[in-house]
Design an enzyme around this catalytic site. Structure first.
Site, PDB file in Angstrom:
ATOM      1  N   ASN A   1      -2.420   0.630  -4.333  1.00  0.00           N
ATOM      2  CA  ASN A   1      -2.571  -0.720  -3.586  1.00  0.00           C
ATOM      3  C   ASN A   1      -2.630  -1.860  -4.318  1.00  0.00           C
ATOM      4  OD1 ASN A   1      -4.849  -2.699  -1.972  1.00  0.00           O
ATOM      5  ND2 ASN A   1      -3.267  -2.057  -0.430  1.00  0.00           N
TER       6      ASN A   1
ATOM      7  N   HIS B   1     -20.337  12.926   0.727  1.00  0.00           N
ATOM      8  CA  HIS B   1     -20.927  14.268   1.523  1.00  0.00           C
ATOM      9  C   HIS B   1     -20.574  15.670   0.865  1.00  0.00           C
ATOM     10  CE1 HIS B   1     -17.002  13.083   3.629  1.00  0.00           C
ATOM     11  NE2 HIS B   1     -16.887  14.748   3.754  1.00  0.00           N
TER      12      HIS B   1
ATOM     13  N   HIS C   1       2.434  11.935  -0.463  1.00  0.00           N
ATOM     14  CA  HIS C   1       2.216  13.557  -0.542  1.00  0.00           C
ATOM     15  C   HIS C   1       3.436  14.438  -0.778  1.00  0.00           C
ATOM     16  CE1 HIS C   1      -1.851  12.884   1.077  1.00  0.00           C
ATOM     17  NE2 HIS C   1      -1.367  12.099   2.081  1.00  0.00           N
TER      18      HIS C   1
ATOM     19  N   HIS D   1      -1.833   7.426  -4.935  1.00  0.00           N
ATOM     20  CA  HIS D   1      -2.363   6.170  -4.013  1.00  0.00           C
ATOM     21  C   HIS D   1      -2.079   4.968  -4.943  1.00  0.00           C
ATOM     22  CE1 HIS D   1      -5.329   3.155  -2.705  1.00  0.00           C
ATOM     23  NE2 HIS D   1      -4.711   3.149  -1.910  1.00  0.00           N
TER      24      HIS D   1
ATOM     25  N   HIS E   1      -3.887   8.251 -17.216  1.00  0.00           N
ATOM     26  CA  HIS E   1      -4.934   7.261 -17.682  1.00  0.00           C
ATOM     27  C   HIS E   1      -4.591   6.079 -18.784  1.00  0.00           C
ATOM     28  CE1 HIS E   1      -8.542   7.779 -14.971  1.00  0.00           C
ATOM     29  NE2 HIS E   1      -8.154   9.062 -14.790  1.00  0.00           N
TER      30      HIS E   1
ATOM     31  N   ARG F   1      -3.030  -6.076  -3.524  1.00  0.00           N
ATOM     32  CA  ARG F   1      -3.421  -7.039  -2.287  1.00  0.00           C
ATOM     33  C   ARG F   1      -4.002  -8.331  -2.725  1.00  0.00           C
ATOM     34  NH1 ARG F   1      -7.045  -2.993  -2.948  1.00  0.00           N
ATOM     35  NH2 ARG F   1      -9.498  -3.764  -2.984  1.00  0.00           N
TER      36      ARG F   1
ATOM     37  N   SER G   1       0.740  -1.221  -0.225  1.00  0.00           N
ATOM     38  CA  SER G   1       0.054   0.239  -0.191  1.00  0.00           C
ATOM     39  C   SER G   1       0.630   1.147   0.135  1.00  0.00           C
ATOM     40  CB  SER G   1      -0.941   0.000   1.387  1.00  0.00           C
ATOM     41  OG  SER G   1      -1.921   1.361   1.124  1.00  0.00           O
TER      42      SER G   1
END
Length: 304
Positions: free
Chosen positions: A106, A176, A94, A104, A146, A108, A90
């Site tokens: 990851n 939110h 920054h 980011h 992309h 797994r 992972s």
């Protein structure tokens, strides 16, 4: 037959490769490593880079853990078995430069053996992905990012990019705020062998995603790291970091899994930025680069 030990070993190698590439690009900071053990079984290697020429804070973490799944996780995964094994790499980086994006990644692997009476079949799958969170969205950089992911996906299945890009748009969404965390990328979960793809191919795809990270991200770093920036742009960077923090603490499934399986807190929360700001009722100036970025934080943008 690919074993969980082989998967973990290959993931450790990918961790090594990525750390070497990031150190060489930064030119100043090096990774600090902490080897840790999990109380319920297994452990990992946490590697943190801080206060570099370009990387203000970042982590490239490997873990391979096993034990008993808590009831809440069993319910969330919709599985019956208790024993589990999970391994992965992972990454969150920054940068200290507002024109260089957060990234980011990851990869797994998760498995649960069959029950002793063999009534329940074994469960195993791969998951992962890469997504980019620019403080400022640059069209050329977004298209490049992309396209690199599509190139990797197309080596294995021409449907992967579209499927996993849509998945990323939906997953990395701050409900939110009604905005995406960044410009997305690819995201997949519970990927396993089918009539169209072998188990070995799924594993090779997982490793290919891991090895797409360094060349793709470091190209974007080097494109932007020497550009001048203003204090106002730095303040905008801190504002955008707050959105990243909100997503990770409220919605991120990996954070929840780590906390609920007695994971190492420092490793789990290494994804949080060193500095972030929550400006009350911030309104971007009409026609500004900040307003343009906000207009592009939405699902369904076709960059390639």
């Amino acid at each position: 037959m690919i074993t969980k030990e082989q998967i973990a070993a290959d993931y450790q190698q990918i961790q090594d490769e990525i750390c070497t590439a990031l150190e060489a690009t930064d030119g100043k900071a090096t990774f600090e490593q902490e080897v840790w053990e999990r109380g319920g079984g297994g452990g990992g290697r946490t590697r943190i880079i801080q206060n570099g020429n370009i990387f203000e804070k970042g982590g490239v973490n490997f873990s391979a853990v096993h034990g008993q799944l808590p009831h809440t996780i069993k319910k969330a995964l919709n599985v019956e078995q208790d024993d589990f094994f999970a391994t992965g790499v992972s990454i969150v980086i920054h940068p200290n430069h507002p024109l260089v994006p957060i990234i980011h990644m990851n990869i797994r692997y998760f498995e649960m053996p069959s029950s002793f009476n063999n009534d329940t079949p074994p469960v195993r799958w791969f998951g992962g992905g890469i997504d980019l969170t620019p403080h400022y969205v640059f069209d050329d950089d977004a298209r490049y990012f992309h396209q690199q992911l599509k190139n990797t996906c197309d080596q294995f299945n021409t449907d992967f990019y579209h499927r996993f890009k849509t998945w990323a748009d939906n997953y990395f969404f701050i409900k939110h705020r009604e905005e995406t965390r960044g410009i997305g990328g690819i995201f997949y979960d519970r990927l396993t062998a089918t009539d169209d793809i072998t188990w070995e191919t799924v594993f090779e795809f997982s490793k290919a995603v891991g090895r797409t990270f360094a060349p793709t991200y470091l190209e974007l770093v080097n494109r932007n790291r020497d550009k001048p920036f203003t204090d106002e742009q730095q303040q905008w960077q801190y504002q955008r970091r707050s959105r990243y923090t909100e997503f990770n603490l409220v919605y991120d499934a990996g954070t929840k899994f780590g906390l609920e399986t007695n994971g190492r807190i420092e490793s789990i929360l290494m994804s949080l930025p060193p500095t972030a700001k929550w400006v009350y009722n911030y309104q971007a100036q009409p026609g500004s680069k900040e307003e343009k970025t906000l207009s592009l934080l939405k699902k369904g943008i076709n960059w390639v």
